[in-house]
Design a protein around this motif. Structure first.
Motif, PDB file in Angstrom:
ATOM      1  N   ALA A  39       0.821  -1.214   0.000  1.00 35.70           N
ATOM      2  CA  ALA A  39       0.000   0.000   0.000  1.00 35.70           C
ATOM      3  C   ALA A  39       0.855   1.264   0.000  1.00 35.70           C
ATOM      4  N   LYS A  42       1.374   2.714  -3.380  1.00 33.83           N
ATOM      5  CA  LYS A  42       0.201   2.993  -4.209  1.00 33.83           C
ATOM      6  C   LYS A  42      -0.029   4.501  -4.349  1.00 33.83           C
ATOM      7  N   LEU A 141     -13.344  -0.061   2.294  1.00 33.48           N
ATOM      8  CA  LEU A 141     -12.735  -0.939   1.302  1.00 33.48           C
ATOM      9  C   LEU A 141     -11.213  -0.841   1.383  1.00 33.48           C
ATOM     10  N   ALA A 142     -10.716   0.389   1.535  1.00 38.22           N
ATOM     11  CA  ALA A 142      -9.270   0.603   1.627  1.00 38.22           C
ATOM     12  C   ALA A 142      -8.693  -0.024   2.892  1.00 38.22           C
ATOM     13  N   GLN A 145      -8.170  -3.713   3.034  1.00 41.84           N
ATOM     14  CA  GLN A 145      -7.111  -4.209   2.152  1.00 41.84           C
ATOM     15  C   GLN A 145      -5.757  -3.584   2.457  1.00 41.84           C
ATOM     16  N   SER A 149      -6.797   5.169   5.503  1.00 47.44           N
ATOM     17  CA  SER A 149      -7.664   6.216   4.972  1.00 47.44           C
ATOM     18  C   SER A 149      -7.954   7.261   6.044  1.00 47.44           C
ATOM     19  N   ALA A 401     -11.471   2.985  -6.722  1.00 48.11           N
ATOM     20  CA  ALA A 401     -10.972   1.638  -6.413  1.00 48.11           C
ATOM     21  C   ALA A 401      -9.910   1.202  -7.418  1.00 48.11           C
ATOM     22  N   LEU A 406      -7.766  -1.444  -5.449  1.00 46.38           N
ATOM     23  CA  LEU A 406      -8.613  -2.116  -4.471  1.00 46.38           C
ATOM     24  C   LEU A 406      -9.593  -3.049  -5.171  1.00 46.38           C
ATOM     25  N   LYS A 407      -9.778  -4.211  -4.619  1.00 54.04           N
ATOM     26  CA  LYS A 407     -10.742  -5.166  -5.153  1.00 54.04           C
ATOM     27  C   LYS A 407     -12.109  -4.891  -4.544  1.00 54.04           C
TER      28      LYS A 407
END
Length: 427
Positions: A39, A42, A141-142, A145, A149, A401, A406-407
């Motif tokens: 991460a 990213k 979501l972040a 994974q 945030s 995403a 992100l999945k």
């Protein structure tokens, strides 16, 4: 122009001072969170919402910074809010990729007949109770994974909606000025790599407040637009000064604004005041009716239809146009009601003795263009100098995403293919 901005800042500061004694402004930090090694490499996404920033405001009021950044990046001709074009439903649609009837926030206030409880956006207990909110917000979501945030006042970000809060967040209040919010975002980005948020959501209410109070075509609203435009320019400059790689900005709004006919409001049909038979929920640009005896629905609908005026329409909820995604077939939480009374802009429904604001929103954006919202984006992940056609706001979620790698772990209404063209290359 500068004098107008200074006056608005002074007005905000007085409001802030008045609230100081009662507002908790402390940041909440969830302990033990950190970015995974993956991460840390990213991109960053800073997603900014300015409430009530109508699709044409930047050009109408010459918001120099926003026009410059978006001219070098992505400009949408407009972004289409979900129906109804109201604040809480649309902020949650932007952050979950779901239509309001699918995520449950179908209005700023509503009653849940299964829970036997009322939700109101002004109720702190409601706002911070994630059980009211469906879907997985982008910060959740972040975090799931391994990507940290942060959120500054976005709808629902102080709740545990989706099972997890942002690592850094604030309970909602309006004490911070736009410049103070900028500093807090910059400070987050100064954190060590393992603690630094890669997804940040940020919210500004000032333009909406001016639009409601004064109307969309006034000097006060122009000043509010320039206030936020200045804050965005300051934010971009200070973030650039940090020297971080691959920082991307997405500027959105939840809806537009129109001056309504508050001097000659529509009367709510007298039959609906029989509380033994009905509950109704009036946001003024939409009136939802819950009929307590299902056997009466058709007869009541026919009665309301027969006595309506030319200034509004009456719909059985199950017959509402499919493209609005607000009919019985969409109502996963059974919160909408069975009959809808929809005024024709600029008309509103208003109970006797109650007041309204000069400007409002909530109308169907496909029928009332003043409801349309804004979408701009710029940064290394976005193409340059591209104007795209109008699109629904649910499609922002899969773009974020995609940028963050992100999945998406549950069904959403948004589709990446709608906005895939704005990204420079496939991830």
């Amino acid at each position: 122009m500068k004098r107008g901005i200074h006056f608005l800042l002074l007005l905000i500061s007085f409001t802030v001072f008045a609230q100081q004694a009662t507002v908790d402004t402390a940041q909440i930090v969830i302990p033990g969170r950190q970015n995974t090694i993956e991460a840390q490499s990213k991109p960053y996404v800073i997603m900014i919402s300015t409430d009530g920033f109508r699709y044409d405001y930047a050009k109408k009021y010459n918001a120099e910074n926003l026009l410059k950044f978006s001219n070098n990046g992505i400009q949408a001709k407009a972004m289409i809010p979900s129906y109804p074009s109201i604040t809480f439903p649309n902020h949650w649609s932007l952050i979950t990729g779901l239509y309001p009837a699918h995520h449950g926030l179908i209005d700023n206030f509503f009653y849940d007949y299964k829970r036997n409880e009322t939700y109101a956006m002004s109720n702190k207990k409601n706002a911070e109770d994630g059980s009211w909110y469906g879907g997985t917000p982008l910060w959740g979501l972040a975090e799931k994974q391994g990507l940290v945030s942060a959120s500054l006042m976005w709808v629902g970000s102080a709740s545990d909606a989706g099972g997890i809060r942002p690592s850094y967040y604030y309970p909602y209040h309006e004490k911070f000025t736009p410049s103070e919010k900028v500093e807090k975002v910059v400070n987050w980005l100064k954190l060590p790599e393992d603690k630094r948020p890669h997804f940040i959501s940020l919210y500004f209410p000032e333009v909406d407040g001016s639009g409601h109070h004064y109307g969309p075509d006034t000097k006060e609203t122009e000043n509010a637009v320039h206030l936020i435009d200045h804050a965005i320019g300051d934010l971009v400059q200070k973030v650039n000064d940090l020297g971080l790689k691959n920082v991307n900005f997405i500027f959105v709004s939840d809806h537009g604004m129109i001056k309504v006919d508050g001097g000659a409001p529509l009367e709510i049909p007298a039959v609906l005041f029989d509380k033994s038979r009905f509950d109704f929920y009036n946001s003024q640009t939409l009136l939802r009716v819950y009929v307590k005896n299902p056997a009466e629905i058709k007869s009541v609908y026919k009665e309301l239809k027969a006595h309506k005026t030319e200034d509004y329409e009456v719909y059985l909820d199950k017959k509402l146009s499919r493209y609005l995604h607000f009919a019985t077939r969409d109502d996963q939480y059974h919160r909408i009601g069975q009959i809808l009374l929809i005024p024709k802009a600029p008309k509103i429904f208003l109970e006797k003795g109650k007041k309204t604001s000069v400007g409002k929103h909530g109308y169907n954006p496909k029928v009332v263009p003043e409801m349309k919202a804004t979408f701009y984006a710029w940064g290394p992940e976005f193409k340059n100098n591209l104007v795209v056609d109008e699109f629904a706001n649910i499609n922002v979620y899969p773009v974020v995403a995609e940028i963050l790698g992100l999945k998406i772990d549950q069904p959403i209404d948004g589709k990446l293919k709608v906005l895939k063209e704005i990204l420079k290359e496939e991830k």
